[in-house]
Design an enzyme around this catalytic site. Structure first.
Site, PDB file in Angstrom:
ATOM      1  N   GLY A  19       0.932  -1.293  -0.017  1.00  0.00           N
ATOM      2  CA  GLY A  19      -0.153  -0.110   0.028  1.00  0.00           C
ATOM      3  C   GLY A  19       0.984   1.284   0.148  1.00  0.00           C
ATOM      4  NE  ARG A  86       0.662 -19.404  -2.145  1.00  0.00           N
ATOM      5  CZ  ARG A  86      -0.687 -18.917  -1.697  1.00  0.00           C
ATOM      6  NH1 ARG A  86      -0.774 -17.821  -1.705  1.00  0.00           N
ATOM      7  NH2 ARG A  86      -1.628 -19.836  -1.501  1.00  0.00           N
ATOM      8  CG  ASP A 124       4.142  -7.033   6.904  1.00  0.00           C
ATOM      9  OD1 ASP A 124       3.408  -6.341   6.298  1.00  0.00           O
ATOM     10  OD2 ASP A 124       3.495  -8.133   7.284  1.00  0.00           O
ATOM     11  CB  THR A 146       3.516   0.504   6.641  1.00  0.00           C
ATOM     12  OG1 THR A 146       2.125   0.478   7.093  1.00  0.00           O
ATOM     13  CG2 THR A 146       4.425   0.494   8.023  1.00  0.00           C
ATOM     14  CG  ASP A 148      -1.013  -0.226   8.519  1.00  0.00           C
ATOM     15  OD1 ASP A 148      -1.614   0.768   8.292  1.00  0.00           O
ATOM     16  OD2 ASP A 148      -0.630  -1.113   7.901  1.00  0.00           O
ATOM     17  CG  ASP A 150       2.385  -2.965  10.576  1.00  0.00           C
ATOM     18  OD1 ASP A 150       3.223  -2.383   9.687  1.00  0.00           O
ATOM     19  OD2 ASP A 150       1.427  -3.802  10.276  1.00  0.00           O
ATOM     20  NE  ARG A 192      -1.115  -4.495   7.550  1.00  0.00           N
ATOM     21  CZ  ARG A 192      -0.028  -5.333   7.095  1.00  0.00           C
ATOM     22  NH1 ARG A 192      -0.409  -6.316   6.239  1.00  0.00           N
ATOM     23  NH2 ARG A 192       0.920  -4.988   6.976  1.00  0.00           N
TER      24      ARG A 192
HETATM   25  O1  F6P Z   1      -1.025  -1.260   5.188  1.00  0.00           O
HETATM   26  C1  F6P Z   1      -1.627   0.165   5.023  1.00  0.00           C
HETATM   27  C2  F6P Z   1      -3.025  -0.160   4.715  1.00  0.00           C
HETATM   28  O2  F6P Z   1      -3.831   1.155   4.516  1.00  0.00           O
HETATM   29  C3  F6P Z   1      -3.841  -0.648   6.110  1.00  0.00           C
HETATM   30  O3  F6P Z   1      -3.816   0.341   7.053  1.00  0.00           O
HETATM   31  C4  F6P Z   1      -5.104  -1.039   5.760  1.00  0.00           C
HETATM   32  O4  F6P Z   1      -5.689  -1.988   6.306  1.00  0.00           O
HETATM   33  C5  F6P Z   1      -4.806  -1.593   4.250  1.00  0.00           C
HETATM   34  O5  F6P Z   1      -3.447  -1.022   3.816  1.00  0.00           O
HETATM   35  C6  F6P Z   1      -5.582  -1.267   3.434  1.00  0.00           C
HETATM   36  O6  F6P Z   1      -5.364  -1.821   2.086  1.00  0.00           O
HETATM   37  P1  F6P Z   1      -6.129  -1.608   0.577  1.00  0.00           P
HETATM   38  O7  F6P Z   1      -5.609  -0.545   0.018  1.00  0.00           O
HETATM   39  O8  F6P Z   1      -5.791  -2.773   0.010  1.00  0.00           O
HETATM   40  O9  F6P Z   1      -7.468  -1.388   0.747  1.00  0.00           O
END
Ligand code: F6P
Length: 370
Positions: A19, A86, A124, A146, A148, A150, A192
């Site tokens: 993301g 994968r 990650d 990120t 997040d 994390d 997340r």
């Molecule tokens: O990891 C970044 C993040 O924005 C998270 O906070 C969220 O859960 C996820 O990506 C959303 O992913 P997507 O852009 O695939 O909806």
């Protein structure tokens, strides 16, 4: 001209995976400026590992990086579904994806394009694939990103502070309308399985309740906060809930499952759930608001521009020293590096006894647990 000692590398590639987040372009800029100064060719991989699989590369020039420090997103594009070892190439009759290992294709592209090093900027999942390519003999350096925050091995990632600022601004705004209407307002933020955004934005906005995945909540306790505040004459209750927050004895609320993605679960919906439940329990009118991708977009804040520049620069330093198979990181406020296996497939969560959890409790915030 740079007076730096340059490595033997003549061509490197940069890839942004997973993301997106504010600050990616600042890293691309820092790496490219340094490399071009050393007469190293820079290629950008388009759309993350998807571009690596599909052999989509383009040169990054001085012109490409001009003015991008403050631009959100990534000029290279990203993808959070493509895992080269994968990769979903089709569907079986029952709709389940068919996966193929396309590592060899990627390795061929490196060789045919004479790429001698790869810098991957990602989370990650991206680091898991980076560790895999390091095992195949590719000179890889990772840069953690990120919203997040994390990533295992680094106490901070760029993108996070901008997301916290955005969420805090939204919470501040929601508070004013909550006050006008004597409501309980629930704001669902991203993150997340990690509660960092909710924890920081919750403290910064003086949220009355902060719900994070690491501390399961009890709806009766949340309802009690609303009742107590009303008894004390407070005009509203502000509840900041992380998308991964979970009710005690329950499970996370999933909004979407994408089996082609290395991380198939997309969280979402807990904000509405909490708003509905507390309204039922207290009779207090409640509304919810999901901030979603607003937190990932826009201009990086100054802190993230600086951090992204420093991390990009450090990645080049590692390459120069021949320290590959590493991810640049921040530990105890210092730039450092860790093995790529450290962040691969893991998440850095908030511990229940983290000083910020204690600080939030000390200023009266409830985590809905006691
Ligand atoms: O990891 C970044 C993040 O924005 C998270 O906070 C969220 O859960 C996820 O990506 C959303 O992913 P997507 O852009 O695939 O909806």
């Amino acid at each position: 001209m740079s007076n730096l000692t340059c490595p033997a590398i003549r061509r490197l590639a940069i890839l942004t995976g997973g993301g997106d987040c504010p600050g990616l372009n600042a890293v691309i800029r820092a790496i490219t400026k340094d490399a071009l100064n050393c007469n190293i060719d820079v290629l950008g991989v388009e759309d993350g590992y998807l571009g690596l699989i599909e052999n989509r590369f383009r040169p990054i020039t001085e012109e490409d990086i001009s003015g991008i420090l403050r631009r959100g997103g990534t000029i290279l594009g990203s993808n959070n579904r493509a895992n080269p070892s994968r990769f979903a190439t089709g569907k079986q009759a029952d709709g389940k994806p068919i996966f193929q290992d396309l590592t060899e294709n990627c390795l061929r592209h490196f060789t045919s394009r004479k790429i001698e090093a790869l810098i991957v900027i990602g989370g990650d999942g991206t680091m898991t694939s980076a560790a895999w390519f390091a095992k195949q003999g590719i000179a890889v350096v990772g840069v953690p990103k990120t919203i997040d925050n994390d990533i295992q091995g680094s106490e901070i990632t760029f993108g996070f502070q901008t997301a916290v600022d955005t969420a805090t601004d939204a919470l501040d705004k929601v508070r004013t309308t909550a006050d006008s209407h004597h409501r309980a307002m629930v704001v669902e933020v991203m993150g997340r399985n990690a509660g960092w955004i909710a924890l920081h934005a919750g403290i910064a906005s003086a949220s009355d309740v902060i719900l994070i995945p690491e501390i399961p909540f009890d709806l009766d306790k949340v309802a009690q906060v609303i009742r107590d505040r009303e008894r004390r004459g407070k005009r509203s209750t502000l509840i900041c809930v992380s998308e991964g927050a979970v009710q005690r004895g329950g499970s996370q609320i999933v909004s979407k499952v994408d089996l082609t993605s290395p991380d198939p679960i997309r969280l979402g919906g807990v904000g509405k759930y909490v708003a509905d439940c507390v309204e039922q329990r207290t009779g207090t009118e409640s509304r919810y608001c999901v901030l979603g991708h607003v937190q990932r977009g826009g201009v990086p804040c100054a802190f993230d521009r600086v951090l992204a520049t420093a991390l990009g620069n450090h990645a080049m330093k590692l390459l120069r020293e021949g320290k590959v198979g590493r991810m640049v990181a921040v530990q105890h406020g210092e730039l450092t590096d860790v093995d790529l296996s450290v962040p691969a497939g893991k998440q850095r969560l908030v511990s229940r006894d983290h000083p910020l959890v204690a600080a939030a409790r000390a200023v009266g915030a409830s985590f809905g647990d006691c």
